[in-house]
Scaffold this motif. Structure first.
Motif, PDB file in Angstrom:
ATOM      1  N   ARG A 279      48.415  42.221  47.128  1.00 60.65           N
ATOM      2  CA  ARG A 279      48.392  40.915  47.784  1.00 60.65           C
ATOM      3  C   ARG A 279      49.068  39.877  46.887  1.00 60.65           C
ATOM      4  O   ARG A 279      48.980  39.948  45.658  1.00 60.65           O
ATOM      5  N   LEU A 293      41.148  33.710  50.261  1.00 54.93           N
ATOM      6  CA  LEU A 293      41.730  35.052  50.195  1.00 54.93           C
ATOM      7  C   LEU A 293      41.118  35.854  49.044  1.00 54.93           C
ATOM      8  O   LEU A 293      40.766  37.031  49.199  1.00 54.93           O
ATOM      9  N   THR A 296      37.457  36.727  49.890  1.00 54.29           N
ATOM     10  CA  THR A 296      37.363  37.718  50.958  1.00 54.29           C
ATOM     11  C   THR A 296      37.657  39.126  50.453  1.00 54.29           C
ATOM     12  O   THR A 296      36.977  40.101  50.825  1.00 54.29           O
ATOM     13  N   HIS A 297      38.661  39.246  49.588  1.00 53.94           N
ATOM     14  CA  HIS A 297      39.089  40.564  49.121  1.00 53.94           C
ATOM     15  C   HIS A 297      38.611  40.879  47.700  1.00 53.94           C
ATOM     16  O   HIS A 297      39.053  41.888  47.120  1.00 53.94           O
ATOM     17  N   LYS A 298      37.727  40.004  47.186  1.00 54.10           N
ATOM     18  CA  LYS A 298      37.154  40.234  45.852  1.00 54.10           C
ATOM     19  C   LYS A 298      38.248  40.422  44.801  1.00 54.10           C
ATOM     20  O   LYS A 298      38.267  41.383  44.031  1.00 54.10           O
TER      21      LYS A 298
END
Length: 326
Positions: A279, A293, A296-298
């Motif tokens: 990402r 972001l 959310t995606h740690k």
């Protein structure tokens, strides 16, 4: 030493709040044609809104001016006593004046009325007496009177000042909505506040760029990549190809997973252990969006890329904390 009765203190406090709540409730029918006319004058103002008042009304006026100014209606407070000694020069033809006085007979306010009228500056009065001198002189009078003060002597300004403050808020919020004032506009007036940081800060404001960006080529050894991570201090490094295009990342979490595996860390290249694809974010993204972001995606760190996926920077959660986004 006198011991106060807790039950009596609670009763008094509740009585005061009930009295002030009643005072505000009494204002509901006063949001009428006069209120609308006041809003129209303020909306049409080409200059600034000048608020004035003496004593407790002055304190309330200062807060009303501050609320107007922070919600899209340029405003400031002028002390009526000082206005008589030079500060009246702060009022100009395009301006509009809001004058507060519960009695409508405050001498310092009445003294400057003839000059305001001579200048042709519109006057909005907030008083508790529609038949008062100030109310009668105003272009628009908004009645903020209350049946009784919360003070048991019915003397100290309590319910009356609360009512005036509430009516000022009503005017300010009505103008805010009429102007289409948005969160972004509010943030521009509050850049130091939490909302300002959330709505104004972008990734470009907090990312590490240039030589401060952790970056290694895809054929770099894991050992060299770890040295780059340590030198740049972001807990990660970007991995790029010969043209500086992002091909992956390697983070502290990847290192732990690598050590738990069967890979020979002494001979492995970064391409063997990096996370790819990965990402990334653009420099123009709001920092608050990037934070969402990450949560959310740690993810604790992110590379920053341009429109062609060239690496131009990186940042981590500590940068978010320092900027006050978190």
């Amino acid at each position: 030493m006198t011991t106060l009765d807790p039950a009596q203190l609670k009763t008094i406090g509740q009585r005061v709040l009930e009295a002030e709540a009643q005072g505000i409730t009494e204002l509901l029918p006063r949001v009428d044609a006069s209120f609308v006319a006041a809003c129209q004058l303020l909306f049409d103002c080409k200059g600034r809104i000048v608020v004035t008042g003496m004593g407790k009304s002055g304190h309330i006026g200062g807060k009303i001016a501050a609320t107007l100014a922070s919600t899209g209606s340029p405003a400031f407070f002028v002390h009526p006593g000082e206005a008589s000694h030079g500060d009246l020069g702060m009022i100009t033809d395009p301006d509009i004046v809001i004058a507060l006085s519960n009695s409508g007979e405050t001498a310092e306010v009445l003294t400057i009325l003839p000059l305001i009228k001579r200048m042709g500056v519109p006057l909005i009065a907030l008083t508790g007496r529609p038949d008062s001198t100030l109310a009668q002189a105003a272009d628009v009078h908004v009645n903020v009177g209350v049946s009784r003060e919360a003070c048991p002597l019915d003397l100290a300004p309590t319910s009356s000042t609360t009512a005036a403050l509430a009516m000022g808020d009503a005017l300010a919020v009505a103008l805010l909505e009429a102007r289409g004032f948005r969160e972004e506009d509010f943030a521009m007036s509050h850049p130091g506040g939490a909302l300002g940081r959330r709505l104004l800060l972008r990734v470009s404001d907090l990312m590490h760029s240039g030589d401060r960006t952790p970056r290694v080529n895809s054929d770099t050894s894991l050992r060299e990549a770890l040295l780059e991570m340590s030198a740049k201090g972001l807990g990660m490094t970007t991995v790029v190809d010969a043209s500086n295009h992002l091909v992956g990342v390697f983070t502290d979490g990847d290192l732990r997973r690598t050590l738990d595996g069967e890979i020979d860390v002494r001979s492995a290249s970064i391409a063997d252990v990096m996370t790819s694809p990965c990402r990334s974010v653009g420099a123009d993204m709001l920092a608050s969006e990037a934070l969402h972001l990450m949560e959310t995606h740690k993810i604790n760190a992110l590379p920053v890329v341009d429109s062609e996926q060239h690496v131009i920077g990186a940042f981590n959660m500590h940068d978010m904390l320092r900027a006050g986004v978190v």
